[in-house]
Enzyme design. Structure first.
Site, short mmCIF file in Angstrom:
data_model
loop_
_atom_site.label_atom_id
_atom_site.label_comp_id
_atom_site.label_asym_id
_atom_site.label_seq_id
_atom_site.Cartn_x
_atom_site.Cartn_y
_atom_site.Cartn_z
CB SER A 429 -0.13 28.57 -4.80
OG SER A 429 -1.23 28.70 -5.71
CG ASP A 633 -6.67 32.13 -1.20
OD1 ASP A 633 -7.19 32.39 -2.40
OD2 ASP A 633 -5.67 31.42 -1.00
CG HIS A 666 -3.46 32.33 -3.71
ND1 HIS A 666 -3.76 31.14 -2.90
CD2 HIS A 666 -2.76 32.24 -4.47
CE1 HIS A 666 -3.28 30.14 -3.58
NE2 HIS A 666 -2.33 30.78 -4.36
#
Length: 717
Positions: A429, A633, A666
């Site tokens: 991320s 996601d 995610h």
């Protein structure tokens, strides 16, 4: 009337003193004995666009606007009687430097020609500065001078306003998360009342039950052995107690999980341990670097060695393999290749250590890698060489400083400790964001020479549809001034950290999951439910309000929908891609799919590929990329990043592995129960196949990588 030579010298010295005073740690007219020692001396440019202030005692202060740094250096040149040169002579003397810049960054080269600047170390400070130009996605940070009564009052007013308004914002989010949980609660109760198990709908229900039983049995065995040790000291391996001394990884902690924010504790539960290093960035922040090791084959180094070093990275004085502390403990041929893991937004690197043996960090460590966990600035314990928590300069940074400064310092320290020339980098991320930013050719592209492969998990480059949610949209439409009024100029909603300290782990974990699930639209369907509360013990951490403004404010990511391209550039590329779709379909419809492959390899379509790469973000120093995209996601759009690479917009980027996991959200790329099978094993193999040949010659082969050959893709979709 012209100034005399003596008066001119006094005048320039006075101007320099005034400029230095505006950038110093303390007011120079204060009675503090440290004032002169912490006086600003010059601006040091970490990159052509990242100046930091050097003080008289050799310390560093964080980023200042380019124009202020240029002014300080120019006045210092003049006050010290350095030779003045006009722009034409500067261009002539720096022709070689400008030619090199032209090869790597046309924009930077053009600016240098106009302003007569030099990148030579021996050049006068006046000319050793970059142009006052920034990328539109990285606007200038505000300037906060030394503490005065007025500045302190200004800072305190922001703290008061943000304490009230941000707490109201957080309260709204918490109430929203609880309100949306009501239907789920009633559904759960209904299933229970009708004698049905709500958990049976979970995709890993049976596996969860199996692991739950194993963990319960292990807890009972640990508690039984602990009681026996207390009753029979010195006789620990009798009367039914298992002899674990022969195990390669012997747990030294166990029992019921206390739900604490301690990576070392969870490492010891699986037979590993952790030592913490303090790392100093080039702008003076002290950040935490955790080293995971097997205590049966490695002894932690002294605490004195683990303190912060100088704010210099990749120094020629860094240890080589003959003096590095880590590799000395392993025999020749049995060393471990270093791997650095970087965490995501609002997390710490502990996010890689929450799933026992199925944690990515522990899995890689037990596979045979030397695993290091890097944390960004501030984290759980904000530290700076000179600044205090309440100083707004402590919080004057965003994603660019995290990439250019933090990532570089962490990589430098790992290489210094291990003696290797490169390492494998694994990021999730926001960790991928700071890396993609740092490697860009107009940021710190030479960092790519220190990385053997960049493994990006849920790469955060393009925004997903979630950015359009009401609360994110609210933060995007308010002005920068209103954003600062609401969230301050210090830490972003620090009340979250107070909740972390005050609430019991189980309550905090449950509340943290509900809030983050509400904000980011993810669920725990693929996580092990019994470990969910543990996962949220390592989040959130301290981050700057300025950093969150970069993510969510009206100027940068939330507005532009990309970390390195403006919205207009993105629309232009999408239009070009749509125009090419018809041509690509024609290739396949006519049985000429090989033509697109020829273009990809630089054949008859190489000119088109060069044209597509005219706005490339990266140059030839970029390391190989490996990407794992979560197909479900909503926070980021990983597929669009893959399209950018596939369509030749980054000619210098070599993608050695890519995979889209359709059902993943995610956080599933680090927390899903099948993460090891779908991500971890492939990461392990990619790290080994891209490791430098000289490293492979002296390192042990990671477990399961015996048939992985250099440069060969281990597979993936």
């Amino acid at each position: 009337m012209a100034l005399s030579s003596t008066n001119y010298e006094f005048h320039m010295a006075d101007l320099y003193t005034r400029q230095a005073a505006s950038l110093s740690l303390l007011p120079l007219d204060s009675n503090d004995p440290e004032a002169n020692a912490t006086k600003a001396v010059k601006a040091h440019f970490v990159t052509p666009r990242d100046p930091v202030i050097e003080t008289a005692n050799g310390a560093r202060l964080p980023a200042v606007p380019l124009v202020e740094a240029e002014k300080l250096n120019r006045l210092k040149d003049q006050a010290e009687h350095r030779p003045s040169r006009d722009e034409q002579s500067a261009i002539e003397r720096n022709a070689a430097d400008l030619a090199r810049l032209q090869d790597t960054d046309d924009g930077a080269s053009l600016d240098a020609q106009v302003t007569g600047q030099s990148i030579k170390a021996e050049a006068p400070l006046r000319t050793a500065i970059p142009p006052s130009k920034t990328h539109p996605l990285f606007p200038q940070l505000p300037l906060y001078g030394p503490p005065t009564m007025l500045r302190n009052l200004h800072s305190f007013s922001f703290q008061v306003s943000s304490a009230i308004l941000s707490l109201a914002f957080l309260g709204t989010i918490v109430l929203g998360s609880l309100f949306t949980s009501i239907p789920l609660l009633f559904e759960h109760l209904y299933l229970r009342l009708t004698f049905r198990d709500p958990g049976k709908r979970r995709p890993f229900y049976e596996e969860e039950k199996r692991r739950q039983k194993i963990r319960r049995d292990a807890t009972k065995a640990w508690e039984r052995n602990q009681r026996w040790r207390q009753n029979r000291p010195g006789d620990g391996h009798q009367h039914g107690e298992e002899d674990c001394s022969g195990e390669e990884y012997e747990p030294t902690e166990g029992g019921k999980d206390p739900l604490i924010c301690n990576v070392g504790y969870y490492a010891r539960r699986v037979g590993l341990d952790v030592e913490e290093f303090d790392v100093q960035t080039e702008d003076g922040f002290i950040i935490a670097l955790w080293h995971i090791y097997n205590p049966k084959e490695y002894t932690a180094v002294s605490s004195a060695h683990r303190t912060q070093d100088e704010p210099i990275v990749f120094s020629k004085d860094c240890p080589t393999d003959s003096s590095a502390t880590v590799c000395q403990q392993y025999p020749v041929g049995k060393q471990k290749y270093p791997v650095l893991l970087i965490h995501g937004l609002l997390q710490s690197a502990g996010a890689y250590c929450t799933n026992d043996d199925d944690s990515l960090a522990f899995y890689l460590a037990k596979s045979g890698y030397d695993v290091w966990l890097g944390n960004n600035r501030c984290g759980f314990d904000p530290k700076h060489q000179m600044l205090s928590y309440n100083d707004p300069r402590m919080w004057n940074w965003n994603i660019r400083q995290m990439g250019v400064m933090d990532l570089s310092a962490l990589i430098s320290r790992v290489l210094s400790e291990t003696g290797f020339s490169k390492l494998g980098l694994v990021c999730h991320s926001q960790g991928t964001t700071e890396t993609f930013v740092a490697l860009a050719k107009e940021q710190r592209p030479d960092l790519g020479n220190k990385i053997s492969v960049f493994c990006a998990l849920a790469p955060a480059v393009y925004a997903g549809p979630l950015i359009g949610k009401m609360y994110f949209k609210f933060m995007r439409i308010i002005s920068p001034g209103m954003f600062r009024l609401m969230f301050g100029i210090h830490a972003f909603i620090p009340f979250m950290m107070l909740m972390h300290r005050w609430l019991p782990g189980s309550i905090y974990g449950a509340l943290g999951y509900r809030v983050f699930s509400f904000l980011f639209n993810w669920s725990d369907a693929r996580w092990e439910r019994d470990l969910r509360d543990r996962m949220f013990q390592f989040a959130p951490v301290y981050v700057s309000a300025e950093s969150m403004r970069w993510w969510l404010g009206r100027e940068c990511f939330a507005s532009q929908k990309c970390i390195l391209a403006t919205r207009e550039e993105g629309k232009r590329e999408e239009a070009e891609d749509e125009e090419d779709e018809a041509g690509l379909e024609e290739y396949f419809d006519n049985g000429k799919a090989h033509q697109s492959e020829e273009r990809r390899e630089g054949g008859e379509g190489s000119e088109g590929r060069e044209w597509r790469g005219r706005n490339a973000w990266y140059d030839k120093q970029v390391p190989p990329f490996a990407l794992w995209v979560a197909g479900n996601d909503e926070l980021v759009d990983g597929r669009r990043l893959l399209r950018r690479f596939e369509r030749g917009r980054e000619p210098c980027v070599r993608v050695v592995h890519q995979k889209i996991i359709d059902e993943y959200e995610h956080l599933d790329v680090i927390w899903a129960m099948d993460m090891i099978e779908k991500v971890g094993q492939e990461v392990k193999e990619v790290l080994w196949k891209t490791a430098p040949l000289e490293a492979r010659d002296v390192c042990r082969v990671p477990e399961g990588c015996e048939n992985v050959h250099f440069g060969v893709d281990p597979g993936g979709g």
